[in-house]
Design an enzyme around this catalytic site. Structure first.
Site, PDB file in Angstrom:
ATOM      1  CD  GLU A 166      -3.088  -0.992   2.173  1.00  0.00           C
ATOM      2  OE1 GLU A 166      -3.001  -0.065   3.134  1.00  0.00           O
ATOM      3  OE2 GLU A 166      -3.955  -1.844   2.276  1.00  0.00           O
ATOM      4  CD  GLU A 363      -3.269  -6.303   3.879  1.00  0.00           C
ATOM      5  OE1 GLU A 363      -4.066  -5.345   4.424  1.00  0.00           O
ATOM      6  OE2 GLU A 363      -1.829  -5.755   3.822  1.00  0.00           O
TER       7      GLU A 363
HETATM    8  C1  BG6 Z   1      -4.305  -2.750   5.354  1.00  0.00           C
HETATM    9  C2  BG6 Z   1      -2.701  -2.831   5.932  1.00  0.00           C
HETATM   10  O1  BG6 Z   1      -4.347  -1.469   5.059  1.00  0.00           O
HETATM   11  O2  BG6 Z   1      -5.161  -2.848   6.509  1.00  0.00           O
HETATM   12  C3  BG6 Z   1      -2.581  -3.299   7.240  1.00  0.00           C
HETATM   13  O3  BG6 Z   1      -1.941  -3.318   4.961  1.00  0.00           O
HETATM   14  C4  BG6 Z   1      -3.746  -3.174   8.202  1.00  0.00           C
HETATM   15  O4  BG6 Z   1      -1.253  -3.190   7.644  1.00  0.00           O
HETATM   16  C5  BG6 Z   1      -4.926  -3.476   7.536  1.00  0.00           C
HETATM   17  O5  BG6 Z   1      -3.482  -3.597   9.425  1.00  0.00           O
HETATM   18  C6  BG6 Z   1      -6.448  -3.483   8.345  1.00  0.00           C
HETATM   19  O6  BG6 Z   1      -6.447  -1.985   8.473  1.00  0.00           O
HETATM   20  P1  BG6 Z   1      -6.335  -1.628  10.044  1.00  0.00           P
HETATM   21  O7  BG6 Z   1      -6.414  -0.107   9.912  1.00  0.00           O
HETATM   22  O8  BG6 Z   1      -7.696  -1.945  10.760  1.00  0.00           O
HETATM   23  O9  BG6 Z   1      -5.220  -2.006  10.680  1.00  0.00           O
END
Ligand code: BG6
Length: 460
Positions: A166, A363
């Site tokens: 990201e 993800e």
């Molecule tokens: C993604 C990232 O944006 O989302 C992770 O690559 C992150 O590092 C994940 O943890 C979930 O988002 P958050 O802000 O709830 O941790």
């Protein structure tokens, strides 16, 4: 089974070094931007939980790897922490850090898990933070050197590499929305940092090609499709297109096509924030495109044309207003909309506009606060909402694959509960629960048992 996926489809999960390892001052690791920031402003972090221990993967990686395998994870992406492998601005290698990642990679392979490695997941070493981070061009070349060390040391066992996770988050969140260090709001700096990060990624691709490694190199981009309120209205469409340029195409186009969209360059020029670009930089970007793409998808963006004049510092908000679609589904813990069809739209976009290059969902996941409430009498988190969330997204992914999308895997964020930056452990994402107040005890959630079945059967 209604939804069968292609042979060899990767079922797995993702996390990152800083969010899982802990052991932050062990094994010769130096501080990163998160240690640095937490020391100065611990009150910014949920419940005051900082980056020192996170899920203790550093000490418990063998147990994690075994339990991930029991939860059906057959490929796992994490990141190699720059701060664990390189000690200083001169590029001195920390052999203890290298040994740690050797052990982790070997352990994964021994347990039937394909290791996939990312080189930057929001974790700049403190020694570069102090020199201005990615505002400073030196950091760009230092990153490429670090990447070269990783290819040399681990390249014999890693097939899937990625440069950045990201990348847009670095300018967006550090230099506009202030949820990452240095937490400033400065569009000019954001544009410069964004350019430097892209250049660093392209230089790492160049190092990869020079290394002679036999794997593939990619990048992980959070693609957030923008839907406009009224597609028949040119102003609404324009608002959505601008957001697409800023948040998606700013890294997607240079990484995949080797060039920036002209409209983006024009926009930055009009705002007087075109970054400084040295001679030869654009050539490096043009020549070093990726082999495959990782896509992180969580939620869509909703935009309509502004109805009032924007006042305030230069921000993407200048170009749009959000709207709430009727029947909007929300994950209220995280404040993110749940909109599964976007995954199909992403696949279609990659197929039609980016040469249908190989890609995977790197993800997707659901962070929920207070999961203890869902524990049954045996202490198992019965997270049916997570199972439904995954299934509902997979249905759209399956449809896209049936129609020819070149998608080769699905990774859940995350196989086990991990540290979410300033949200710390507020929201839990894992197939495995981690009790951070009981030595990071690991237990399988209901979704873990279900994911194993999904992975074994290659569908559902
Ligand atoms: C993604 C990232 O944006 O989302 C992770 O690559 C992150 O590092 C994940 O943890 C979930 O988002 P958050 O802000 O709830 O941790």
């Amino acid at each position: 089974m209604d939804y069968v996926f292609p042979n060899g489809f990767l079922w797995g999960g993702a996390s990152s070094g800083p969010q899982s390892e802990g052991g932050s001052n062990e094994g010769g690791r130096v501080k990163s931007e998160w240690d640095y920031w937490f020391e100065r402003e611990p009150e910014r972090f949920f419940d005051g939980v900082g980056p020192a221990v996170t899920s203790d993967f550093y000490h418990k990686y063998k147990e994690y790897i075994q339990k991930m395998r029991q939860a059906g994870v057959t490929s796992y992406r994490t990141s190699i922490q720059w701060s664990r492998v390189i000690k200083d601005c001169e590029g001195t290698v920390n052999e203890e850090g290298v040994a740690f990642y050797h052990d982790v990679i070997n352990e994964m392979i021994a347990n039937g898990i394909e290791p996939m490695m990312c080189l930057h997941h929001f974790d700049l070493p403190e020694y570069w933070v102090k020199k201005g981070g990615f505002e400073n061009r030196e950091t760009v070349f230092a990153f490429a050197k670090f990447a070269a060390v990783c290819f040399e040391r681990f390249g014999d066992r890693i097939t899937y590499w990625t440069t950045f996770n990201e990348p847009v988050i670095i300018p967006e969140t550090g230099y506009l929305y202030q949820r990452h260090y240095p937490a400033v709001c400065d569009a000019k700096k954001a544009a410069q940092v964004g350019f430097h990060v892209q250049l660093a990624s392209s230089l790492a691709v160049e190092e990869f090609r020079k290394s002679g490694c036999s794997g593939k190199i990619g990048i992980i981009i959070n693609l957030t499709p923008t839907y406009c309120e009224n597609p028949d209205k040119a102003e609404d469409r324009k608002a959505a297109d601008i957001l697409d340029l800023i948040f998606n195409r700013s890294f997607l186009d240079p990484s995949v096509k080797g060039e920036y969209p002209e409209e983006l360059t024009e926009l930055l020029k009009e705002e007087g924030i075109l970054p400084e670009i040295a001679e030869g930089d654009l050539d490096i970007i043009r020549k070093n495109t990726i082999d495959y793409l990782g896509v992180n998808y969580y939620h869509p963006r909703r935009a309509k044309a502004r109805t009032s004049v924007y006042e305030g510092p230069l921000m993407p908000e200048k170009y749009y207003e959000p709207y709430t679609p009727s029947g909007q589904k929300m994950n209220t813990s995280r404040g993110w909309e749940i909109y599964e069809p976007a995954i199909y739209d992403i696949a279609k976009n990659i197929k039609e506009n980016y040469g249908n290059l190989p890609w995977y969902i790197s993800e997707n996941g659901m962070g929920i606060q207070g999961e203890e409430e869902y524990m049954d009498e045996n202490g198992v988190v019965t997270d049916d909402y997570r199972i439904e969330f995954i299934k509902d997204h997979l249905k759209y992914l399956h449809k896209a694959i049936e129609e020819g999308s070149n998608c080769f895997g699905y990774h859940l964020w995350a196989p086990f509960d991990c540290w979410s930056w300033i949200n710390a452990y507020k929201n839990r994402y894992g197939l495995l629960r981690v009790d951070i107040y009981d030595n990071c005890k690991i237990t399988m959630k209901k979704s873990g048992t279900w994911f194993k079945e999904l992975s074994d059967r290659n569908g559902f």
